[in-house]
Design a protein around this motif. Structure first.
Motif, PDB file in Angstrom:
ATOM      1  N   PHE A   1       0.892  -1.238   0.030  1.00 33.04           N
ATOM      2  CA  PHE A   1       0.213  -0.158  -0.043  1.00 33.04           C
ATOM      3  C   PHE A   1       0.838   1.219  -0.257  1.00 33.04           C
ATOM      4  CE2 PHE A   1      -3.336  -3.135   1.502  1.00 33.04           C
ATOM      5  CZ  PHE A   1      -3.920  -2.679   0.561  1.00 33.04           C
ATOM      6  N   LEU A   2       2.019   1.372   0.646  1.00 30.15           N
ATOM      7  CA  LEU A   2       2.917   2.539   0.613  1.00 30.15           C
ATOM      8  C   LEU A   2       3.246   2.899  -0.838  1.00 30.15           C
ATOM      9  CD1 LEU A   2       3.890   5.001   2.083  1.00 30.15           C
ATOM     10  CD2 LEU A   2       6.006   3.350   2.728  1.00 30.15           C
ATOM     11  N   PRO A   3       3.783   1.769  -1.534  1.00 31.56           N
ATOM     12  CA  PRO A   3       4.318   2.257  -2.929  1.00 31.56           C
ATOM     13  C   PRO A   3       3.220   2.584  -3.853  1.00 31.56           C
ATOM     14  CG  PRO A   3       5.458  -0.003  -2.012  1.00 31.56           C
ATOM     15  CD  PRO A   3       4.330   0.638  -0.981  1.00 31.56           C
ATOM     16  N   LYS A   4       2.014   1.794  -3.532  1.00 33.95           N
ATOM     17  CA  LYS A   4       0.888   2.154  -4.373  1.00 33.95           C
ATOM     18  C   LYS A   4       0.339   3.599  -4.083  1.00 33.95           C
ATOM     19  CE  LYS A   4      -1.089  -0.021  -6.957  1.00 33.95           C
ATOM     20  NZ  LYS A   4      -0.939   0.062  -8.435  1.00 33.95           N
ATOM     21  N   GLU A   5       0.106   4.148  -2.926  1.00 28.65           N
ATOM     22  CA  GLU A   5      -0.276   5.264  -2.447  1.00 28.65           C
ATOM     23  C   GLU A   5       0.494   6.248  -2.780  1.00 28.65           C
ATOM     24  OE1 GLU A   5      -3.067   7.977  -1.204  1.00 28.65           O
ATOM     25  OE2 GLU A   5      -3.287   5.803  -1.267  1.00 28.65           O
ATOM     26  N   SER A   6       1.904   6.160  -2.678  1.00 28.11           N
ATOM     27  CA  SER A   6       2.873   7.226  -2.915  1.00 28.11           C
ATOM     28  C   SER A   6       3.238   7.309  -4.434  1.00 28.11           C
ATOM     29  CB  SER A   6       3.984   7.137  -1.912  1.00 28.11           C
ATOM     30  OG  SER A   6       4.787   5.872  -2.335  1.00 28.11           O
TER      31      SER A   6
ATOM     32  N   GLU B   1     -10.008   4.448 -11.866  1.00 26.49           N
ATOM     33  CA  GLU B   1      -9.154   4.199 -10.712  1.00 26.49           C
ATOM     34  C   GLU B   1      -7.873   5.068 -10.728  1.00 26.49           C
ATOM     35  OE1 GLU B   1      -6.781   0.237  -9.751  1.00 26.49           O
ATOM     36  OE2 GLU B   1      -8.900   0.100  -9.468  1.00 26.49           O
ATOM     37  N   PRO B   2      -7.784   5.744  -9.737  1.00 29.30           N
ATOM     38  CA  PRO B   2      -6.585   6.399  -9.494  1.00 29.30           C
ATOM     39  C   PRO B   2      -5.154   5.547  -9.535  1.00 29.30           C
ATOM     40  CG  PRO B   2      -7.646   6.027  -7.043  1.00 29.30           C
ATOM     41  CD  PRO B   2      -8.557   5.637  -8.261  1.00 29.30           C
ATOM     42  N   VAL B   3      -4.441   6.056 -10.001  1.00 26.02           N
ATOM     43  CA  VAL B   3      -3.178   5.191 -10.220  1.00 26.02           C
ATOM     44  C   VAL B   3      -2.265   5.434  -8.957  1.00 26.02           C
ATOM     45  CG1 VAL B   3      -0.667   5.449 -11.395  1.00 26.02           C
ATOM     46  CG2 VAL B   3      -2.918   6.096 -12.454  1.00 26.02           C
ATOM     47  N   SER B   4      -2.160   6.528  -8.223  1.00 25.44           N
ATOM     48  CA  SER B   4      -1.493   6.468  -6.998  1.00 25.44           C
ATOM     49  C   SER B   4      -2.344   7.117  -5.863  1.00 25.44           C
ATOM     50  CB  SER B   4      -0.057   6.971  -6.972  1.00 25.44           C
ATOM     51  OG  SER B   4      -0.292   8.450  -7.451  1.00 25.44           O
ATOM     52  N   ALA B   5      -1.955   8.614  -5.569  1.00 28.43           N
ATOM     53  CA  ALA B   5      -2.762   9.160  -4.394  1.00 28.43           C
ATOM     54  C   ALA B   5      -4.319   9.006  -4.485  1.00 28.43           C
ATOM     55  CB  ALA B   5      -2.364  10.465  -4.492  1.00 28.43           C
TER      56      ALA B   5
ATOM     57  N   LEU C   1      12.787   4.493   3.574  1.00 26.87           N
ATOM     58  CA  LEU C   1      13.680   5.165   2.234  1.00 26.87           C
ATOM     59  C   LEU C   1      12.900   4.917   1.117  1.00 26.87           C
ATOM     60  CD1 LEU C   1      17.038   3.427   3.238  1.00 26.87           C
ATOM     61  CD2 LEU C   1      16.295   5.773   3.311  1.00 26.87           C
ATOM     62  N   THR C   2      11.677   4.176   1.127  1.00 28.69           N
ATOM     63  CA  THR C   2      10.631   4.109  -0.136  1.00 28.69           C
ATOM     64  C   THR C   2      10.076   5.562  -0.322  1.00 28.69           C
ATOM     65  OG1 THR C   2      10.048   1.975   0.318  1.00 28.69           O
ATOM     66  CG2 THR C   2       8.648   3.241  -0.899  1.00 28.69           C
ATOM     67  N   MET C   3      10.411   6.562   0.639  1.00 29.90           N
ATOM     68  CA  MET C   3       9.459   7.652   0.599  1.00 29.90           C
ATOM     69  C   MET C   3      10.943   8.802   0.292  1.00 29.90           C
ATOM     70  SD  MET C   3       6.617   7.309   0.655  1.00 29.90           S
ATOM     71  CE  MET C   3       6.233   9.150   0.566  1.00 29.90           C
TER      72      MET C   3
END
Length: 488
Positions: free
Chosen positions: A237-242, A479-483, A304-306
């Motif tokens: 979920f973090l990679p998908k949301e960010s 459908e949103p790609v990320s955020a 570090l993904t962010m």
């Protein structure tokens, strides 16, 4: 699916588990708030006779939150993530849809039976394993159904590479299956004695052996439910949301195998200064300290993904929840090894420092990540934007304040307890009676209760936001790609 057609995922089962995540979260956390205030104001124990006392409600709280809220969240995310990373829809297999439907139905039945039995005082009195043998059998069936869902979906996948989140879901299934079966081996009392209730049972293990197996399970229930499954969520979920790729896939694999090997042998730290062999206690302490490496490997990889995208923290409440969840995971997985060091454990064991440690992990790490995952799913599952960003921001700060009040008050209370219990005068006589320590802790119990209440208020705001999003949020055409899109 016909060649050239867009893949349409079936989220029916995910939706059902999203609903139970919210419902069981409200019930479990409400009971938690009640028992927190009971510690601060003992007269609250007598409002409903034997059914309202702390000892009767506390197992309901732990089981409701762990096996109601947490497991529902894990399964909601599995039925969402599993389809997407394997590039296959549940609707493509009538068998898997039937298995998933039975999985959900039987799970709800088990939870209701657990509530009734625990409320009635029917319990094995083993931490995280209170349910009696008939319900244990149903739990095993529910777990097997989930396993069929996992490996069935993998069996018909289009994507040949198994994304790291799937490794963690599989580990959750296999780890809990093995541990639960061994720890819950028990014999109905009436079968061996001819007396008593058929519902009551006795463990197949005795004395120190029972304690060892129990904490082999108890600690690893934390490992595979509180930890491994939630890492599965945040890696997706973090990679998908960010919109950011995971910082290091190799580091995620290192952390995975480290956790699998080391976590299993750390449960002995629950039995330090007990009757189990000293070498087992020492092994539990050593493995607990080593456990910092894979735990922080996951947490650092997530943070570090962010890298280079920290500005998203200002814009996205969901990123806030996930990043702070990972930060609480780092705190908790440092604090646990420190508590397992024998000299520290001599002070902390049996004190309120221990629930303080547990709750900064469950409220901060598990709670925040589960809510963030559910919120990310809402626009994709219900095709509506999240109802209110402003409400999410307020929820975040209210719950963060609640967590900080909770665990800091319990740290101070626990250290105070430990110091008072071991304090002696010049003649070697204990300086304080037990009731003296109870009186000294009263202010901290009030702070803890207020902290828990704030977290519960934030969860009600979360539930309201979910309900409004699903019913009256603005329609999402694409459908949103990320955020995740959200209202003001």
């Amino acid at each position: 699916m016909q060649p050239g057609m867009a893949l349409s995922y079936d989220y029916r089962i995910a939706k059902w588990f999203m609903i139970t995540t919210v419902v069981f979260g409200i019930i479990g956390m409400l009971i938690g708030v009640i028992i927190a205030f009971q510690l601060a104001f003992p007269d609250l124990n007598y409002l409903a006779g034997e059914y309202g006392i702390y000892g009767r409600l506390r197992p309901l709280h732990t089981n409701g939150v762990v096996y109601g809220f947490m497991l529902s969240g894990i399964w909601a995310t599995w039925y969402y993530v599993g389809q997407r990373v394997l590039k296959v829809s549940m609707a493509e297999s009538k068998f898997l849809m039937a298995v998933g439907t039975l999985h959900f139905t039987l799970y709800v039945i088990v939870i209701l039976l657990a509530v009734v039995s625990l409320f009635a005082g029917v319990t094995t009195s083993k931490e995280y394993a209170e349910l009696e043998w008939p319900i244990d059998i149903l739990v095993v069936v529910v777990w097997v159904l989930w396993g069929i869902s996992i490996f069935g979906l993998i069996g018909i996948r289009r994507e040949k590479t198994l994304y790291i989140s799937l490794w963690y879901y599989i580990a959750t299934f296999l780890g809990v299956a093995m541990l639960y079966l061994f720890n819950n081996m028990e014999v109905p009392t009436r079968l061996v004695s001819g007396m008593g209730s058929w519902l009551h049972s006795v463990s197949m293990y005795a004395g120190s052996n029972d304690a060892l197996v129990q904490w082999w399970w108890g600690h690893n229930a934390v490992a595979f439910v509180f930890t491994v499954a939630i890492i599965a969520e945040i890696y997706y979920f973090l990679p998908k949301e960010s919109g950011q790729p995971i910082y290091s896939y190799k580091l995620s694999l290192f952390a995975f195998w480290g956790l699998m090997f080391i976590y299993l042998w750390a449960g002995g730290h629950h039995l330090i200064y007990s009757t189990v062999p000293d070498w087992m206690q020492t092994m539990g302490s050593i493995f607990s300290v080593i456990l910092i490496l894979p735990s922080w490997g996951s947490a650092v990889n997530i943070l570090l993904t962010m890298k280079g995208e920290w500005g998203q923290l200002r814009e996205s409440p969901l990123i806030k929840f996930m990043v702070l969840a990972s930060t609480f995971y780092m705190f908790s997985t440092l604090e646990g090894p420190i508590l397992s060091i024998k000299s520290v454990n001599a002070l902390a064991h049996f004190t309120d420092w221990i629930p303080g440690h547990v709750h900064d992990g469950t409220l901060g790490w598990v709670g925040f990540m589960t809510m963030a995952a559910i919120l990310h799913m809402v626009p994709r599952v219900f095709k509506r934007e999240i109802y209110s960003k402003r409400l999410l921001e307020r929820q975040f700060w209210i719950q963060t304040t609640g967590i900080v009040l909770y665990f800091t008050s319990m740290w101070i209370a626990g250290i105070t307890q430990g110091m008072m219990w071991r304090a002696t005068d010049e003649f070697g006589v204990l300086s304080y009676s037990f009731i003296d320590t109870v009186i000294a802790l009263e202010p901290y119990y009030w702070i803890k209760a207020v902290g828990g209440l704030l977290y519960f208020v934030g969860f009600i705001m979360f539930a309201y936001n979910i309900c409004k999003s699903a019913s009256s949020g603005k329609r999402v055409d694409r459908e949103p790609v990320s955020a995740s899109p959200m209202g003001a």
